[in-house]
Scaffold this motif. Structure first.
Motif, PDB file in Angstrom:
ATOM      1  N   ASP A  43       0.830  -1.195   0.000  1.00 49.49           N
ATOM      2  CA  ASP A  43       0.000   0.000   0.000  1.00 49.49           C
ATOM      3  C   ASP A  43       0.867   1.248   0.000  1.00 49.49           C
ATOM      4  N   ASP A  75      -8.235   5.638   0.661  1.00 47.32           N
ATOM      5  CA  ASP A  75      -8.528   4.301   0.159  1.00 47.32           C
ATOM      6  C   ASP A  75      -8.872   3.472   1.383  1.00 47.32           C
ATOM      7  N   LYS A  77     -10.151  -0.167   3.073  1.00 51.15           N
ATOM      8  CA  LYS A  77     -10.336  -1.610   2.936  1.00 51.15           C
ATOM      9  C   LYS A  77     -11.029  -2.119   4.190  1.00 51.15           C
ATOM     10  N   THR A  78     -12.170  -2.769   4.010  1.00 45.86           N
ATOM     11  CA  THR A  78     -12.896  -3.320   5.145  1.00 45.86           C
ATOM     12  C   THR A  78     -12.655  -4.813   5.300  1.00 45.86           C
ATOM     13  N   ALA A  82      -9.988  -7.510   0.064  1.00 43.20           N
ATOM     14  CA  ALA A  82     -10.904  -6.716  -0.762  1.00 43.20           C
ATOM     15  C   ALA A  82     -10.162  -5.574  -1.446  1.00 43.20           C
ATOM     16  N   PRO A  84      -9.663  -1.771  -2.348  1.00 42.12           N
ATOM     17  CA  PRO A  84     -10.017  -0.576  -1.580  1.00 42.12           C
ATOM     18  C   PRO A  84     -11.111   0.240  -2.261  1.00 42.12           C
TER      19      PRO A  84
END
Length: 146
Positions: A43, A75, A77-78, A82, A84
């Motif tokens: 990231d 951005d 991400k949960t 996944a 973002p």
């Protein structure tokens, strides 16, 4: 002149040895120690990456937020694998908006995610993914679903 060279030799040697000993730490050459750290470092390779925060939510989920550009783009991400979701804000302190998601940050340590047709989810900032999972599993994560 000869005495000066003699005293500069040991000093130069000490500085060189000290510099070589510190170089790996200063250059950040240590490998990642976990999959989460490896993913986080990917990231950080985004061209406009400026920071990253992790949040633990009362429902047991975790949120990874990358701050991009001038801080007006996130951005989010949960889920670990996944893609973002990108959200943007028109100005500092205002709500970030993206596809089917509104995000607000309050007090610097809380984030609220709002999705259409779902209850808002308020999450608290934690220092690392692993800490977040441990606190959530132990029921110690603060925050509430609003």
């Amino acid at each position: 002149m000869t005495a000066r060279r003699a005293s500069s030799g040991p000093v130069r040697l000490i500085l060189t040895v000290t510099g070589l000993a510190l170089a790996p730490g200063l250059l950040g050459c240590s490998p990642s120690t976990s999959d989460n750290e490896a993913k986080a470092s990917r990231d950080r390779q985004l061209p406009n990456f400026i920071g990253e925060h992790f949040y633990a939510c009362p429902d047991g989920s975790r949120v990874d937020v990358d701050f991009l550009g001038d801080g007006l783009t996130l951005d989010i991400k949960t889920r670990p694998r996944a893609a973002p979701v990108r959200v943007t804000s028109p100005a500092s302190g205002q709500t970030y908006v993206g596809p089917n998601l509104e995000v607000s940050i309050s007090g610097g340590d809380r984030i609220t995610l709002k999705r259409p047709g779902a209850r808002a989810l308020a999450c608290k900032r934690v220092l690392a993914y692993r800490d977040a999972a441990d606190r959530v599993a132990g029921g110690q994560a603060e925050g509430s679903a609003a």
